[in-house]
Design a protein around this motif. Structure first.
Motif, PDB file in Angstrom:
ATOM      1  N   PHE A 114      -3.543   3.743 -11.053  1.00 55.52           N
ATOM      2  CA  PHE A 114      -3.680   4.095  -9.637  1.00 55.52           C
ATOM      3  C   PHE A 114      -3.501   2.859  -8.759  1.00 55.52           C
ATOM      4  N   GLY A 146       0.771  -1.225   0.000  1.00 54.46           N
ATOM      5  CA  GLY A 146       0.000   0.000   0.000  1.00 54.46           C
ATOM      6  C   GLY A 146       0.804   1.278   0.000  1.00 54.46           C
ATOM      7  N   SER A 147       0.044   2.362  -0.034  1.00 58.12           N
ATOM      8  CA  SER A 147       0.669   3.668  -0.076  1.00 58.12           C
ATOM      9  C   SER A 147      -0.310   4.655   0.508  1.00 58.12           C
ATOM     10  N   THR A 148       0.170   5.806   0.910  1.00 58.98           N
ATOM     11  CA  THR A 148      -0.764   6.864   1.266  1.00 58.98           C
ATOM     12  C   THR A 148      -0.822   7.813   0.100  1.00 58.98           C
ATOM     13  N   PHE A 149      -1.981   8.388  -0.102  1.00 59.98           N
ATOM     14  CA  PHE A 149      -2.200   9.289  -1.217  1.00 59.98           C
ATOM     15  C   PHE A 149      -2.291  10.665  -0.599  1.00 59.98           C
ATOM     16  N   ASN A 154      -0.026   1.271  -8.212  1.00 58.94           N
ATOM     17  CA  ASN A 154       0.735   1.856  -7.111  1.00 58.94           C
ATOM     18  C   ASN A 154       0.171   1.437  -5.764  1.00 58.94           C
ATOM     19  N   ARG A 155      -1.139   1.380  -5.684  1.00 61.11           N
ATOM     20  CA  ARG A 155      -1.810   1.123  -4.427  1.00 61.11           C
ATOM     21  C   ARG A 155      -1.718  -0.343  -3.990  1.00 61.11           C
ATOM     22  N   LEU A 156      -2.079  -1.245  -4.894  1.00 66.52           N
ATOM     23  CA  LEU A 156      -2.082  -2.671  -4.543  1.00 66.52           C
ATOM     24  C   LEU A 156      -0.892  -3.371  -5.201  1.00 66.52           C
ATOM     25  N   ASN A 157       0.278  -2.799  -4.968  1.00 64.21           N
ATOM     26  CA  ASN A 157       1.453  -3.281  -5.691  1.00 64.21           C
ATOM     27  C   ASN A 157       1.920  -4.675  -5.281  1.00 64.21           C
ATOM     28  N   GLU A 158       1.484  -5.141  -4.106  1.00 62.26           N
ATOM     29  CA  GLU A 158       1.952  -6.440  -3.621  1.00 62.26           C
ATOM     30  C   GLU A 158       0.983  -7.570  -3.949  1.00 62.26           C
ATOM     31  N   PHE A 159      -0.060  -7.286  -4.698  1.00 65.05           N
ATOM     32  CA  PHE A 159      -1.039  -8.319  -5.021  1.00 65.05           C
ATOM     33  C   PHE A 159      -1.195  -8.420  -6.536  1.00 65.05           C
TER      34      PHE A 159
END
Ligand code: SF4
Lengths: 415, 247
Positions: free
Chosen positions: B162, A34-37, B165-170
């Motif tokens: 988007f 995850g990341s923060t936006f 970047n967000r769910l990069n590990e899945f």
């Protein structure tokens, strides 16, 4: 008790907590999930219209304290529950990867002792960051009276921390929270400010706090003045105002039939004027006992008191003057300044730029002309009559109003 | 007689078509750019098929950014994703305006073309913003996270980037059910495909988390503040179809 029941009890117990914003994290990311936006994202909206962006829960609602306004106070006979750190961490990860949430907002009542509670919060966040390698947003409450060392350890793992100031004056605090003192709140707040200044990656999205509105007789002037002080002294990112929802019958609390939502809304507007528009509290209020006008927004209130400064000429006014005109916000003011370089602006141009003339027309001229002839020399009471905000009297805007505004302008604004 | 330019339906292809029209000095009011799949032949037109050439696209992009800036380029891209009819026509005219006005194009509020493109881009950008939060993934037996949606505009690409970047590990699949488009991410890169009969089911464990989420969603509502109108204003009904908490 199964996890469903715990989530129900401890979610419901956290619902009055206001701050759910998930923006502004600058924590460095290395690896993991995850990341923060930076602008924050809303993931859903509850039936009362507030946005959900974080899994907002209490770790426990068992409390050794007895604050008069609080549903979880010791003397209330309610269903109690306590999570384990593992449970909270798993819920967070699983909700996150399904895109239900941006991260976690973890608060708690005080069970056993302040240190026991803080330790549990620390362990939860530690599991998330180290066992699950979670990189999303985490906001943790710092518990009054907890050891500064525990707060420090937790702060390095969190994006944001907050200590709730709860009430706008020491007198009110003494009246309604017999177990808490001013120091028990301000000391951790000051500590967090200090460490954040010295260390990198310590609560990198900053510190916030929350204040209950309407349970005591403190005036809006006092509330706004206190906020200003908090912003300045502790460099808080946000002060949240929470209209008191009557959950307890307690003679010490002012009688409220329904939460004073409109007052809460006006306070957010005034807060915004101070933080973003450089108004001072003294400009907005005449005296210490004064409250904001519920009928019109605080900028209109201010403008009506200062009609001698108006009208201002849109084609010549400075940026600072423009943003003080009701109906002209930061975005409109910037557009006006950029555009008048090319040609002088008339009312049509303003409309196209998104200036809300409904309010602005009483306070501006374009090339020396007013919007309509009769607007010259209208007395303030007449203007006010026309600007009374009927909609908001019936249906006040709610809570995260301004976060949403920031949010939408970052995402959808000038792309 | 109109000159018809056929392109492959992609943004890059469209830009190549626009490039030919501009660089060959063809009258913009006689030129029509239309996607190959949508074109219905008319014998009075002259038809040219434009090849999608990445170098030409890059040249166009560079040109636009030099004339205006990267925000304007992004605006054009978003407008292109819009489901507005004849978006190609609007954008082509916008590009001509850009040639004469450069950066100043942003301030031509009263120009209908600028206004239309601005509106299209805003609409797309708003929808992307909403879906960033309102997409719902579920776990599948195939080991993918899987999300369905039916956006008004063709936004699967920005959405997929988007979540890259967000769910990069899945590993995950995003599925635009209306357009039969899917995006697949394998922890390294995203691929875009069309696919008409994709069926992935949620695992049992996933259903438990769906229930937990619904439980939580209900618990969060404050009865005394109930305001369904405000809820719908923020979360219009057209987003509800695949929303766990609303089903
Ligand atoms: S300490 Fe917190 S949870 Fe406990 S009664 Fe006071 S406000 Fe409520």
């Amino acid at each position: 008790m199964d996890i469903f029941e715990k989530l129900e009890v401890l979610g419901a117990a956290a619902k009055y907590d206001v701050s759910c914003a998930s923006s502004g994290s600058k924590r460095e990311k290395h690896f993991g999930i995850g990341s923060t936006f930076s602008a924050g994202i809303c993931h859903s909206w509850t039936d009362d219209g507030r946005c959900i962006s974080l899994l907002k829960v209490l770790f426990t609602n068992e409390c050794i304290f007895d604050c008069a306004y609080c549903i979880n106070r010791r003397s209330n006979d309610i269903k109690r529950a306590t999570f384990t750190p593992q449970e909270v961490a798993e819920l967070t990860i699983n909700f996150y990867k399904r895109n239900y949430i941006e991260g976690l907002f973890l608060s708690s009542a005080i069970k056993n002792s302040p240190d026991w509670t803080m330790e549990m919060l620390f362990r939860t966040v530690w599991l998330l960051r180290y066992k699950y390698q979670f990189n999303g947003y985490i906001h943790v409450k710092a518990i009054p009276y907890a050891s500064l060392d525990l707060i420090r350890k937790t702060g390095f793992l969190a994006d944001r921390m907050s200590v709730n100031i709860e009430l706008p004056s020491e007198k009110s605090l003494r009246l309604l929270c017999p177990n808490k003192t001013k120091e028990s709140i301000l000391k951790p707040m000051e500590f967090i400010t200090k460490v954040a200044e010295e260390e990198k990656n310590f609560v990198s999205a900053g510190q916030s706090t929350q204040m209950i509105i309407g349970a005591t007789d403190d005036s809006d002037y006092k509330i706004i003045n206190l906020s200003r002080h908090l912003y300045k002294k502790f460099k808080l990112k946000r002060v949240y105002y929470s209209a008191y929802t009557p959950v307890n019958h307690d003679p010490r609390i002012l009688k409220v039939d329904s939460p004073p939502l409109l007052r809460e809304h006006r306070l957010y507007q005034a807060d915004w004027l101070i933080r973003v528009y450089n108004f001072s509290a003294d400009e907005l209020f005449k005296s210490k006992d004064e409250n904001l006008d519920l009928e019109v927004d605080p900028k209109v209130m201010w403008a009506l008191r200062n009609l001698d400064r108006f009208p201002i000429e849109v084609n010549r006014a400075s940026y600072e003057e423009l943003i003080r005109v009701p109906g002209i916000g930061i975005k409109s003011a910037r557009r006006i300044i950029k555009n008048r370089i090319f040609h002088s602006l008339d009312f049509e141009d303003l409309k196209k730029m998104g200036v809300v003339l409904k309010r602005a027309k009483y306070f501006i001229t374009c090339n020396g002309k007013t919007f309509e002839r009769y607007l010259i020399d209208l007395p303030p009471e007449k203007i006010k009559q026309k600007l009374i905000d009927k909609n908001s009297l019936q249906r006040p805007q709610q809570l995260s109003f301004f976060d949403r505004e920031v949010f939408t302008s970052v995402i959808t604004g000038e792309i | 007689m109109y000159k018809i330019f056929l392109y492959d339906g992609t943004f890059e292809g469209f830009m190549c078509a626009a490039f030919h029209i501009i660089s060959e000095g063809i009258d913009k009011d006689r030129a029509i750019i239309v996607s190959k799949d949508e074109y219905q032949p008319m014998f009075i037109d002259s038809v040219r098929e434009i090849q999608n050439d990445f170098k030409t696209f890059l040249e166009m992009r560079k040109g636009i950014i030099e004339k205006a800036d990267s925000n304007v380029f992004k605006k054009i891209y978003y407008a292109f994703l819009s489901d507005t009819k004849d978006k190609e026509g609007y954008i082509l005219r916008y590009l001509f305006l850009l040639l004469t006005h450069g950066k100043k194009i942003k301030y031509l509020y009263s120009n209908d073309i600028v206004n239309a493109v601005e509106k299209m881009a805003k609409n797309v950008s708003r929808e992307i913003g909403k879906y960033m939060g309102l997409m719902r993934f579920c776990d599948t037996d195939e080991g993918f996270l899987y999300a369905k949606f039916e956006p008004k505009n063709d936004i699967i690409k920005p959405i997929a980037y988007f979540f890259k970047n967000r769910l990069n590990e899945f590993c995950w699949v995003v599925h635009d059910v209306k357009r039969n488009k899917i995006a697949i991410y394998d922890k390294k890169r995203v691929q875009f495909l069309t696919c008409s009969n994709l069926k992935l089911e949620a695992t049992q464990q996933d259903e438990m988390f769906q229930m937990l989420w619904k439980t939580y969603f209900k618990a969060m509502a404050i009865e005394e503040r109930k305001n369904l109108k405000l809820q719908q204003q923020n979360m219009p009904k057209r987003y509800w179809k695949y929303l766990v908490e609303k089903n």
